[in-house]
Scaffold this active site. Sequence first.
Site, short mmCIF file in Angstrom:
data_model
loop_
_atom_site.label_atom_id
_atom_site.label_comp_id
_atom_site.label_asym_id
_atom_site.label_seq_id
_atom_site.Cartn_x
_atom_site.Cartn_y
_atom_site.Cartn_z
N LYS A 85 -1.36 -8.45 -7.42
CA LYS A 85 -2.11 -7.21 -7.36
C LYS A 85 -1.39 -6.04 -8.01
CE LYS A 85 -4.84 -8.55 -3.38
NZ LYS A 85 -4.18 -9.86 -3.09
N THR A 101 7.19 -11.48 6.66
CA THR A 101 6.46 -10.57 7.55
C THR A 101 7.11 -9.20 7.63
OG1 THR A 101 5.75 -12.49 8.81
CG2 THR A 101 5.54 -10.37 9.92
N CYS A 155 21.46 7.36 15.62
CA CYS A 155 20.96 6.67 16.81
C CYS A 155 21.55 5.28 17.02
CB CYS A 155 19.43 6.60 16.79
SG CYS A 155 18.74 5.59 15.47
N CYS A 192 15.16 11.45 14.08
CA CYS A 192 14.23 11.53 12.96
C CYS A 192 12.83 11.10 13.39
CB CYS A 192 14.69 10.65 11.81
SG CYS A 192 16.37 10.96 11.27
N ILE A 240 2.02 -15.75 10.45
CA ILE A 240 1.12 -16.90 10.48
C ILE A 240 1.38 -17.74 11.73
CG2 ILE A 240 0.39 -19.00 9.25
CD1 ILE A 240 -0.38 -16.34 7.86
N HIS A 291 -6.45 -6.52 3.12
CA HIS A 291 -7.40 -6.49 2.00
C HIS A 291 -8.77 -6.94 2.49
CE1 HIS A 291 -3.94 -6.23 -0.70
NE2 HIS A 291 -3.41 -7.24 -0.05
N GLU A 348 12.00 -20.65 15.92
CA GLU A 348 12.30 -19.68 14.85
C GLU A 348 13.78 -19.82 14.49
OE1 GLU A 348 10.94 -17.36 12.72
OE2 GLU A 348 13.03 -17.11 12.19
N ALA A 408 1.76 -4.77 3.85
CA ALA A 408 1.11 -4.45 5.13
C ALA A 408 -0.37 -4.08 5.00
CB ALA A 408 1.87 -3.35 5.86
#
Lengths: 415, 478
Positions: free
Chosen positions: B248, B41, B438, B398, B12, B49, B31, B46
Amino acid sequence: MLNKDLIIIGGGSGGLCAAISAKKQGINDILILEQDQEAGGILNQCIHNGFGLHTFKEELTGPAFAQRLKDEAKQLNIPIWLNTNVTKVTKDKIVTCINDNGLWQIKAKAIIFTVGCYERSLGAIMTPGTRPSGIYTAGQAQKYLNQDGYLVGKDIFILGSGDIGLIMARRMVLEGAKVHGVAEIMPYSNGLKRNIVQCLNDYDIPLYLSHTVSKIIGKDKLEAIEISPVDKNLKIIPNSAKRFKVDTLLLSVGLIPENSLIQDLNIPLDKKTKGPIVDENLQFYDGMFAAGNGLHVHDLVDYVANEATQAGINAYHYLNNNLSKGKLHKIINKDNIGYCLPQQFHEDAKPFKLSFRVTKPISKAKIQFYDNDNLIKEIIKLNLFPAEMITININDDILNKINNDLSIKVVEINA
Amino acid sequence: MNDVIIIGGGIIGAFIAHELSHYKLKITLLEKDNDVANETTMANSAIIHTGYDPKDGTLKAKLNPIGHDLYKQICKDLDVPYKEIGAYVVAFDDNDIKTLEELKTRAINRNIIYEELYPDTFLKQEPNLNPEIKKVLSFPTTAIIDPMQTCVALIENAIVNGLKVFLNQEVKAIEPIQEGYKIKTQDKEYQTKYIINCAGINSSKIAKMIGDNSFDIIFRKGEYYVLDKKASYLTKHIIYPCPSTMGKGVLIVPTVHGNTLLGPTAFDVDDSLDTSTTLNGLEEVKTKVQKLIKDIPFNLTIRTFAGLRAKGSIDDFIIYENENHPHFINVAGIDSPGIASAPAIAKYVIDNFFNELQPKENFIKTRKGYYNFDSLDDETKAQLIKENPKFGHIICRCEKISEQEIIDCIHRPLVPKTIKAIKKRIRPGMGRCQGGFCAPLVIKILARELSINPKDICYDSINSNILKQESKGDDHVE
């Protein structure tokens, strides 16, 4: 496009042994593709000793074992492409790989997959709690310590009693950390007995059998963990947690063969081993062989060496159109067998080695071989453990009696 | 003096900062964490809608469809993934079918594309769906994004257009002054004419700093499983049960990267830091998703996680300018469909609370995305390696991420300095081995590129160093 008689994917102990034996057999045009900056695989970070008792008849460290193989490969003029990642293999054996010289497509007559394995992570075991820093697989902590020269923590707890976890328990103590304990969800350890004695008992590190980590605590950094006992179904018994203030949790909860290249070919894997389904020649598809920890997870590098050496020999016979063929017999795992290799063999198979693991510790057992329901052979074995692979020669006395599938059972003999 | 300070670097805050950066304004974003996109977030479904779900008359109902329609272009401009994969809301019985009717009515009223499907058609599309499902309401324009990448991309682009971002700045106090406000963090002070409070789960805490107690935030925990890419055969569409008062429900969601998300639960907790997964929560997800698709390969789980959504005490988005404190704008209670509405929320804030803004003539609209080397064809890969051999050096086995992609990701307007920041942007460590191979290499690359000691590389927050001490005197890492 380049052409090669034999491509070996993975230059760890398996790949080096396969290449050396293939070359000695008479394959000249070999190429090893290795993704790391040096060959030798995971041995390079295993600086403890105990390697090579079978292969070299002496106790070596991991890097020393690897060096002997590298030296021999060099002497035999076997080329190794380092820092080379294989991105694709096709069924007609075209290998695509990349390195800093470019993207390469190489057509091979035969391929040996010695791709190794990776460690199961926290995500895979679904432990409740937060996801702070301070949680590493044992192998990752081993790399930081033995190759990069850094300690990841001072107060350690270890989940899982796999060999790397046990080795790292001792290693962290030697570097000045305190190892508060090792939790193992099973009622028995998954590591070799000698490692339990030499890495835990000798350093008074408690082993909590039938326990697992039931909670992870800490927002940014790991602050504590809780362990709880589990019941027969491996479910956590509530309200019985014991808390340890630690800054590091190491995971030694299993190894998984890395077979994404084979899966991309839509070739099914064995659900138990998570490796390809091979015949007595270690072949899983025409001209494609597998060996080492990419086929199934081994106890000792010596066993990897033996298996990979055999794969190299088999690749030679394949190129000379000299491998067993014909109808395939399945090998069926019955009572108390965790998994078995190979999973199938040809009707005209020559004698071969069969390896299997039991699902639980058994002090005395009959190992029975059946052609469908007909018992054809029985062997008595003592002290069988899931952590220790059992190998049996399948000779003509069995092969000649098989008309259908071969079933194997381990029957417990009560003392 | 800043014109605007945005508190909170979630999606946002990012959309609002990005929208404001179109105008001639001095904007700063504060932040509290060591990276943006680090709370809600980072841990959500993700989904973009379409907007059939919010009740009539709400701000959610107004902003969600507008937001949805803005995404495609924004994602194109910023070169981040946007995939219109469509969603299925499934009904098992007459009650569910009644709910589908309500959703359908809303879809009609809001001009949202929908389709009613019956077993003969939806089972052809999604053969793994539970055959007991009677009816499906399909929303083909429902999309998925990568919220972390989108948030970072918005902020990167806003920085190029003049935004200043300060990380690790936790707002401790806000004081009205003559021309606006003075904001005190743990170690600095900032002055600004406008404040936009986008602090997510901490937004009521920020509002209370100027005596505004008019709303509270409920911390609603959602727990998820992430499945390996090998499970991507499960579904092409997002699969929802019928919605309930707790949201939902527990969904099956393909991600833009080919993984599958299962979740979330909805459980209110007291602690704004409680992002722990629980045995019960994970068990609940397991039970519920198996109603939608019976055979789910939980053995392909590569991670479980929990996130908190910031549910407002008022049953809608809470977006207003404080009556007593002009130019103090709260943008709070942005729970679902928050991400989908975010671009519309940003426009709404600017339209309603700012006057006579001067557009920048030289606004830079587009941003070059990450390379995503693995997705390129062999010819392009070969060309890139020729131009820069570091593309040929794979770091994450991967996800097949090359060294050059990591280097490119570091040298960007908002420099990622932690293992997790790199992981959130280009995914090393998001695969099967979860960074086992990694992470040690990423530490070396970060240390080299940023010219800092490997010991100072953190996993996430500024205290979360990975390498605690050298085992033998000297620094052994190249």
